[in-house]
Design a protein around this motif. Structure first.
Motif, PDB file in Angstrom:
ATOM      1  N   MET A 118       0.829  -1.188   0.000  1.00 18.30           N
ATOM      2  CA  MET A 118       0.000   0.000   0.000  1.00 18.30           C
ATOM      3  C   MET A 118       0.873   1.251   0.000  1.00 18.30           C
ATOM      4  O   MET A 118       0.521   2.243  -0.594  1.00 18.30           O
ATOM      5  N   ARG A 119       2.000   1.176   0.666  1.00 13.00           N
ATOM      6  CA  ARG A 119       2.897   2.330   0.749  1.00 13.00           C
ATOM      7  C   ARG A 119       3.461   2.680  -0.626  1.00 13.00           C
ATOM      8  O   ARG A 119       3.687   3.847  -0.926  1.00 13.00           O
ATOM      9  N   LYS A 120       3.679   1.680  -1.459  1.00 14.47           N
ATOM     10  CA  LYS A 120       4.187   1.930  -2.805  1.00 14.47           C
ATOM     11  C   LYS A 120       3.222   2.816  -3.586  1.00 14.47           C
ATOM     12  O   LYS A 120       3.632   3.723  -4.298  1.00 14.47           O
ATOM     13  N   TYR A 121       1.943   2.532  -3.436  1.00 12.84           N
ATOM     14  CA  TYR A 121       0.948   3.295  -4.171  1.00 12.84           C
ATOM     15  C   TYR A 121       0.848   4.734  -3.685  1.00 12.84           C
ATOM     16  O   TYR A 121       0.653   5.649  -4.473  1.00 12.84           O
ATOM     17  N   SER A 122       0.990   4.941  -2.387  1.00 10.95           N
ATOM     18  CA  SER A 122       0.908   6.305  -1.872  1.00 10.95           C
ATOM     19  C   SER A 122       2.093   7.138  -2.343  1.00 10.95           C
ATOM     20  O   SER A 122       1.949   8.318  -2.648  1.00 10.95           O
ATOM     21  N   VAL A 123       3.272   6.539  -2.423  1.00  5.16           N
ATOM     22  CA  VAL A 123       4.437   7.264  -2.932  1.00  5.16           C
ATOM     23  C   VAL A 123       4.241   7.589  -4.406  1.00  5.16           C
ATOM     24  O   VAL A 123       4.525   8.703  -4.863  1.00  5.16           O
ATOM     25  N   LEU A 181       1.370   7.983  -6.000  1.00  6.12           N
ATOM     26  CA  LEU A 181       0.362   9.036  -6.116  1.00  6.12           C
ATOM     27  C   LEU A 181       0.917  10.399  -5.731  1.00  6.12           C
ATOM     28  O   LEU A 181       0.565  11.413  -6.333  1.00  6.12           O
ATOM     29  N   THR A 182       1.797  10.442  -4.742  1.00  7.41           N
ATOM     30  CA  THR A 182       2.424  11.699  -4.346  1.00  7.41           C
ATOM     31  C   THR A 182       3.285  12.246  -5.473  1.00  7.41           C
ATOM     32  O   THR A 182       3.254  13.446  -5.766  1.00  7.41           O
TER      33      THR A 182
END
Length: 66
Positions: A1-6, A8-9
């Protein structure tokens, strides 16, 4: 999930980058004209939708009474 937030940022930061067109509007002071026109358009659209909602509500009340 953290990969996706980075990811998107990074996409969000690239979307905020200024283009030469943005620089032109800022330098010439026309950005305020563009913003003013957008505010006017959205205000008129909101006014129209509120008025339309009032008319529809009135018609629905008349239909329910009949």
């Amino acid at each position: 999930m953290r990969k996706y937030s980075v990811l998107l940022t990074l996409i969000a930061f690239s979307a905020m980058a200024q283009t030469p067109v943005d620089d032109f509007f800022y330098q010439s002071g026309k950005i305020y004209v563009v913003v003013a026109i957008l505010v006017i358009i959205f205000s008129l659209l909101a006014f129209y939708l509120v008025r339309l909602d009032k008319k529809i509500t009135k018609l629905e009340k008349e239909r329910d009474e009949a």
